[in-house]
Design an enzyme around this catalytic site. Structure first.
Site, PDB file in Angstrom:
ATOM      1  N   ALA A 102      23.976  -9.450 -64.623  1.00 38.35           N
ATOM      2  CA  ALA A 102      22.572  -8.422 -65.186  1.00 38.35           C
ATOM      3  C   ALA A 102      21.402  -9.320 -65.094  1.00 38.35           C
ATOM      4  O   ALA A 102      21.274 -10.330 -63.949  1.00 38.35           O
ATOM      5  CB  ALA A 102      23.170  -9.498 -66.185  1.00 38.35           C
ATOM      6  N   GLN A 106      25.483 -13.901 -63.483  1.00 37.15           N
ATOM      7  CA  GLN A 106      26.166 -12.974 -63.877  1.00 37.15           C
ATOM      8  C   GLN A 106      27.506 -14.037 -63.571  1.00 37.15           C
ATOM      9  O   GLN A 106      27.528 -15.245 -63.848  1.00 37.15           O
ATOM     10  CB  GLN A 106      26.041 -13.224 -61.625  1.00 37.15           C
ATOM     11  CG  GLN A 106      26.171 -14.299 -60.763  1.00 37.15           C
ATOM     12  CD  GLN A 106      26.196 -13.706 -58.902  1.00 37.15           C
ATOM     13  OE1 GLN A 106      25.193 -13.167 -59.446  1.00 37.15           O
ATOM     14  NE2 GLN A 106      26.803 -14.048 -58.868  1.00 37.15           N
ATOM     15  N   LYS A 121      30.339 -17.610 -66.674  1.00 35.96           N
ATOM     16  CA  LYS A 121      28.600 -16.552 -66.537  1.00 35.96           C
ATOM     17  C   LYS A 121      28.301 -17.986 -65.824  1.00 35.96           C
ATOM     18  O   LYS A 121      28.472 -19.172 -66.356  1.00 35.96           O
ATOM     19  CB  LYS A 121      28.649 -16.525 -67.695  1.00 35.96           C
ATOM     20  CG  LYS A 121      27.120 -15.601 -68.084  1.00 35.96           C
ATOM     21  CD  LYS A 121      26.402 -15.312 -69.180  1.00 35.96           C
ATOM     22  CE  LYS A 121      25.405 -14.595 -69.305  1.00 35.96           C
ATOM     23  NZ  LYS A 121      25.034 -14.226 -70.935  1.00 35.96           N
ATOM     24  N   ASP A 259      21.205  -8.925 -78.767  1.00 38.57           N
ATOM     25  CA  ASP A 259      20.655  -7.426 -77.661  1.00 38.57           C
ATOM     26  C   ASP A 259      22.191  -7.150 -77.101  1.00 38.57           C
ATOM     27  O   ASP A 259      22.953  -7.277 -76.405  1.00 38.57           O
ATOM     28  CB  ASP A 259      21.298  -8.408 -76.822  1.00 38.57           C
ATOM     29  CG  ASP A 259      20.585  -8.669 -74.791  1.00 38.57           C
ATOM     30  OD1 ASP A 259      19.338  -7.763 -75.239  1.00 38.57           O
ATOM     31  OD2 ASP A 259      20.706  -9.161 -73.349  1.00 38.57           O
TER      32      ASP A 259
END
Length: 487
Positions: A102, A106, A121, A259
């Site tokens: 993203a 990542q 992550k 989000d």
């Protein structure tokens, strides 16, 4: 050397560098090159197929989790430098190919030495510099709007960008994201919520500001609606659950996942958790004060009950509009916007037309922007967009109204009173033993106060006598002076 801001502007205006590609591809590539902030803007647009053409929305959807990854060697280097151990020491297995990438980080699949499957992550390198550059551009743009654009001050662009500045900097610290994840998980472990939303567990020993390790979560991306339907999930129920989850986070917790684009939402097909939402990516969360929650709830309920006069009153009371605004005029304007859309499914509501009319009203009545609610409004756009994709016949009003009515009753009912007493009980436990002493001191103070007041009264009487004496002497001297002049 070309100015980087000039390059940014050119890339945006011509949608990338290769005019032979489709407009959707050119726009996506331009947003990718512009940086994380613009990628997030593209993610929001990808959920609004009622506003954005289909071909562009399909391409922008790739921004949700298919942003070009950074090299695996750098990912491994970040992990090893931050923990001071090799990847092999930390994990039993570690897939060097990212499974998702993203705008800010990542994700790599891994297994802990205890056999637990996890998602690791990793923050993109040099993200701080990239974000600072983008924010500098946005701050400059906001200053220009506020100074030169009509109604610029009412729109409060500087305050809005300042809000996003804070959220984006928080997103650069994965330790903050891990804490957000832990809080949301705790919220949805409460009774009555267990079957709504799944949140991964955080592995704190493998998490820091640049690396965030959590449970691996299985599911079908919500954007793959055909696959979700083939799995046997009730889509209409799923749409209603999404609305309920959103309002539950906002009004009951005052803490919400901000989000919620389709790239961050899966649907579980595991037999034990079948049909439940799975939330990922907790870098951006929103929070609301009790005042904001109460105000918003009253507004929503007034809308659902078509009490437009109350909506107008709330706007005036909260000073969202100037105090001299005529209540009946604002009521009529709000009715004009909202009344055509009640009792209609989402598929028959043109969000573009609604927004256009709302902007016209806000300009006419000088409605001031509330920066603290901008993130909530962005999230509501995401939620409504997903609801539209899942069930075009979803009635947003009738789905949300019962929840808000229950919430308002709980806020003022006996259950809330008992909960508040429990919350305050620890303080009362300390105060109760002190009550006899405090009562005695207060009574004693009253006796002293009585004596003091009596003394003050005597002084006032004496002062009155003194004042009268002084006035008598002054009058006598004046008379003597006049007589002296005459004679």
């Amino acid at each position: 050397m070309r100015n980087p801001y000039a390059t940014t502007f050119l890339n945006l205006t011509r949608f990338g560098r290769n005019p032979t590609k489709s407009r959707g591809v050119r726009l996506r590539e331009a947003l990718e090159e512009l940086g994380p902030i613009f990628i997030k803007f593209g993610q929001v647009l990808s959920t609004r197929r009622d506003i954005v053409p289909q071909d562009i929305a399909d391409e922008l959807q790739l921004l949700q989790d298919r942003v070009p990854p950074f090299p695996s060697k750098e990912a491994v280097s970040i992990i090893e430098s931050t923990f001071g151990k090799s990847v092999d020491e930390l994990f039993a297995t570690f897939n060097k190919e990212p499974c998702a990438s993203a705008s800010v980080a990542q994700v790599h699949e891994a297994t802990l030495h205890n056999g637990r499957r996890v998602a690791v992550k990793i923050l993109r390198p040099e993200m701080q510099k990239v974000i600072e550059k983008d924010l500098l551009l946005l701050h400059s743009f906001a200053g220009f709007i506020q100074r030169f654009v009509p109604d610029g001050k009412r729109l409060k662009p500087k305050e809005v960008i300042a809000e996003f500045d804070q959220y984006l900097h928080d997103e650069l610290d994965l330790q903050i994201e891990a804490a957000n994840c832990s809080q949301l998980r705790r919220n949805f472990k409460k009774k009555g919520r267990e079957n709504l939303l799944l949140i991964p567990e955080v592995h704190w020993d493998y998490s820091n500001s640049k690396v965030f390790t959590m449970d691996w979560m299985e599911g079908i991306p919500i954007a793959q609606i055909d696959s979700v339907i083939e799995a046997g999930v009730d889509i209409k129920k799923l749409a209603r659950m999404g609305v309920e989850i959103f309002f539950m986070q906002v009004f009951e917790d005052g803490f919400f996942h901000a989000d919620m684009h389709p790239g961050n939402i899966f649907i579980s097909v595991n037999p034990q958790t079948f049909g439940q939402y799975v939330a990922l990516d907790f870098g951006i969360v929103g929070s609301l004060s009790d005042f904001d929650k109460n105000y918003l709830a009253q507004n929503f309920l007034a809308f659902f009950q078509r009490d437009y006069r109350r909506v107008a009153q709330l706007h005036i009371e909260s000073q969202w509009v100037p105090p001299n605004t005529r209540e009946e005029q604002l009521e009529a304007a709000i009715r004009t916007v909202c009344e055509p859309y009640f009792d209609r499914p989402i598929s028959e509501i043109s969000l573009g037309n609604v927004l256009k009319r709302l902007f016209q009203i806000s300009k006419r009545f000088h409605v001031s922007i509330q920066p603290q609610l901008v993130l909530l409004q962005k999230t509501l756009l995401n939620v409504e967009g997903m609801g539209r994709e899942l069930d075009p016949d979803l009635d947003l009003w009738s789905t949300a109204k019962p929840f808000l009515e229950r919430w308002m009753i709980n806020r003022v009912g006996p259950k809330r009173f008992v909960e508040q007493l429990k919350h305050e009980s620890s303080q009362w436990a300390d105060m109760l033993p002190q009550i006899p002493r405090l009562v005695y001191q207060n009574l004693e103070r009253q006796d002293r106060t009585k004596d003091l007041l009596e003394k003050i009264d005597k002084l006032n009487e004496q002062q009155d006598l003194n004042s009268k004496s002084i006035i008598f002497v002054l009058i006598l001297m004046l008379i003597m002076f006049i007589l002296f002049i005459i004679y």
